[in-house]
Design a protein around this motif. Sequence first.
Motif, PDB file in Angstrom:
ATOM      1  N   LYS A 167       4.968  -5.273  -3.258  1.00  0.00           N
ATOM      2  CA  LYS A 167       5.227  -3.840  -3.326  1.00  0.00           C
ATOM      3  C   LYS A 167       5.520  -3.397  -4.760  1.00  0.00           C
ATOM      4  O   LYS A 167       5.010  -2.363  -5.215  1.00  0.00           O
ATOM      5  N   ASN A 168       6.313  -4.171  -5.458  1.00  0.00           N
ATOM      6  CA  ASN A 168       6.616  -3.832  -6.852  1.00  0.00           C
ATOM      7  C   ASN A 168       5.355  -3.815  -7.712  1.00  0.00           C
ATOM      8  O   ASN A 168       5.181  -2.945  -8.575  1.00  0.00           O
ATOM      9  N   GLU A 169       4.468  -4.781  -7.484  1.00  0.00           N
ATOM     10  CA  GLU A 169       3.231  -4.847  -8.266  1.00  0.00           C
ATOM     11  C   GLU A 169       2.326  -3.650  -7.987  1.00  0.00           C
ATOM     12  O   GLU A 169       1.725  -3.086  -8.907  1.00  0.00           O
ATOM     13  N   ILE A 170       2.228  -3.252  -6.718  1.00  0.00           N
ATOM     14  CA  ILE A 170       1.409  -2.084  -6.362  1.00  0.00           C
ATOM     15  C   ILE A 170       1.987  -0.825  -6.993  1.00  0.00           C
ATOM     16  O   ILE A 170       1.271  -0.008  -7.586  1.00  0.00           O
ATOM     17  N   GLU A 171       3.295  -0.649  -6.877  1.00  0.00           N
ATOM     18  CA  GLU A 171       3.940   0.537  -7.438  1.00  0.00           C
ATOM     19  C   GLU A 171       3.776   0.596  -8.959  1.00  0.00           C
ATOM     20  O   GLU A 171       3.535   1.676  -9.527  1.00  0.00           O
ATOM     21  N   LYS A 172       3.873  -0.551  -9.600  1.00  0.00           N
ATOM     22  CA  LYS A 172       3.697  -0.605 -11.054  1.00  0.00           C
ATOM     23  C   LYS A 172       2.264  -0.239 -11.436  1.00  0.00           C
ATOM     24  O   LYS A 172       2.031   0.508 -12.393  1.00  0.00           O
ATOM     25  N   LYS A 173       1.286  -0.744 -10.683  1.00  0.00           N
ATOM     26  CA  LYS A 173      -0.117  -0.447 -10.964  1.00  0.00           C
ATOM     27  C   LYS A 173      -0.408   1.040 -10.787  1.00  0.00           C
ATOM     28  O   LYS A 173      -1.043   1.671 -11.633  1.00  0.00           O
ATOM     29  N   TYR A 186      14.132   5.144  -3.554  1.00  0.00           N
ATOM     30  CA  TYR A 186      14.953   4.613  -2.476  1.00  0.00           C
ATOM     31  C   TYR A 186      14.192   3.425  -1.889  1.00  0.00           C
ATOM     32  O   TYR A 186      13.069   3.577  -1.413  1.00  0.00           O
ATOM     33  N   LYS A 187      14.805   2.264  -1.919  1.00  0.00           N
ATOM     34  CA  LYS A 187      14.128   1.061  -1.453  1.00  0.00           C
ATOM     35  C   LYS A 187      15.040   0.261  -0.527  1.00  0.00           C
ATOM     36  O   LYS A 187      16.241   0.127  -0.774  1.00  0.00           O
ATOM     37  N   ASP A 188      14.451  -0.260   0.552  1.00  0.00           N
ATOM     38  CA  ASP A 188      15.149  -1.212   1.391  1.00  0.00           C
ATOM     39  C   ASP A 188      14.146  -2.264   1.851  1.00  0.00           C
ATOM     40  O   ASP A 188      13.035  -2.356   1.316  1.00  0.00           O
ATOM     41  N   GLU A 189      14.500  -3.026   2.851  1.00  0.00           N
ATOM     42  CA  GLU A 189      13.652  -4.135   3.289  1.00  0.00           C
ATOM     43  C   GLU A 189      12.303  -3.658   3.808  1.00  0.00           C
ATOM     44  O   GLU A 189      11.278  -4.333   3.652  1.00  0.00           O
ATOM     45  N   ILE A 214       4.710  13.765  -7.716  1.00  0.00           N
ATOM     46  CA  ILE A 214       4.074  12.714  -6.919  1.00  0.00           C
ATOM     47  C   ILE A 214       5.143  11.993  -6.101  1.00  0.00           C
ATOM     48  O   ILE A 214       6.235  11.719  -6.599  1.00  0.00           O
ATOM     49  N   GLN A 215       4.815  11.698  -4.855  1.00  0.00           N
ATOM     50  CA  GLN A 215       5.673  10.844  -4.030  1.00  0.00           C
ATOM     51  C   GLN A 215       4.857   9.650  -3.559  1.00  0.00           C
ATOM     52  O   GLN A 215       3.762   9.809  -3.019  1.00  0.00           O
ATOM     53  N   MET A 216       5.367   8.465  -3.798  1.00  0.00           N
ATOM     54  CA  MET A 216       4.762   7.224  -3.301  1.00  0.00           C
ATOM     55  C   MET A 216       5.616   6.680  -2.166  1.00  0.00           C
ATOM     56  O   MET A 216       6.837   6.620  -2.284  1.00  0.00           O
ATOM     57  N   ILE A 217       4.977   6.280  -1.084  1.00  0.00           N
ATOM     58  CA  ILE A 217       5.692   5.678   0.039  1.00  0.00           C
ATOM     59  C   ILE A 217       4.971   4.396   0.454  1.00  0.00           C
ATOM     60  O   ILE A 217       3.756   4.397   0.660  1.00  0.00           O
ATOM     61  N   LEU A 218       5.710   3.314   0.559  1.00  0.00           N
ATOM     62  CA  LEU A 218       5.230   2.081   1.176  1.00  0.00           C
ATOM     63  C   LEU A 218       6.164   1.782   2.331  1.00  0.00           C
ATOM     64  O   LEU A 218       7.349   1.504   2.127  1.00  0.00           O
ATOM     65  N   ASN A 219       5.656   1.882   3.551  1.00  0.00           N
ATOM     66  CA  ASN A 219       6.505   1.779   4.732  1.00  0.00           C
ATOM     67  C   ASN A 219       5.924   0.767   5.719  1.00  0.00           C
ATOM     68  O   ASN A 219       4.743   0.842   6.077  1.00  0.00           O
ATOM     69  N   TYR A 220       6.752  -0.167   6.184  1.00  0.00           N
ATOM     70  CA  TYR A 220       6.280  -1.164   7.143  1.00  0.00           C
ATOM     71  C   TYR A 220       6.278  -0.587   8.547  1.00  0.00           C
ATOM     72  O   TYR A 220       7.293  -0.104   9.047  1.00  0.00           O
TER      73      TYR A 220
END
Length: 240
Positions: A167-173, A186-189, A214-220
């Motif tokens: 997730k960190n790598e995707i967000e950085k890219k 805001y980050k959690d598991e 811009i808002q980025m969301i990565l959600n499981y």
Amino acid sequence: MKRYQKWFLLLLWTMVFVQAGINLTAKNDYKLVEAFEASKSIPIEGKVTVSGSLGEKKLDEKTKKIILKRLAAQAGVQKGYSIHTVKEDEVETTTLKKEGAEGAIWFRISSAENLNYLATEVSIEEVEEVFSMKEQLESIMEENGIKTKSSLYVHGSFEKILSRKEKNEIEKKLSAILKAKTVLEYKDEYSDTIYCYSPLISDHYERDGERMNIQMILNYDEMNEKTQLYLAVPFYDESY
């Protein structure tokens, strides 16, 4: 590119084109789509909402339908749509809707105490089209004297739960492609939500003196065992 149904081709190509100066200003907005493609997620949909006020006046249902039909016709939607009206909590909403295999379009007028608000939404599978859709819908509404506000998002998924490192790598890219500065995160598991500002995006809003667009969301998604990606301008306001 997938083959669009006839009405959707009309929607894409018969809308009034924006002026050259607007196209030039918005040119870098498409970096959001470039970033989305670089994420390597599986595209699901893109969605655009363009809205504005119709002023303080009494609009009966017949007048609302005339307005909706006129705007739909300008967007290339001449037939095959449905119109319905619902009233809930003193807000009356009349909606013109057309659906097809590749997406859907809505025009709706919501009224309360003689205040009338128009919103146009388009959802499509071809996520790379969202910015051209935004420009074209804004052009149609502004030609009808409606000052607009717009938002959009692109949505994709990964077929697994992503590790913190992934997730960190995707967000950085994505941040690098968009030249985006993180303002809040805001980050959690299970979920990451990041609010950013990019000088490449033409729109922005301010919160506590900070610009964001811009808002980025990565959600499981535990039910489907997938990780969902949302990239939104200026923010995502639906459930996930």
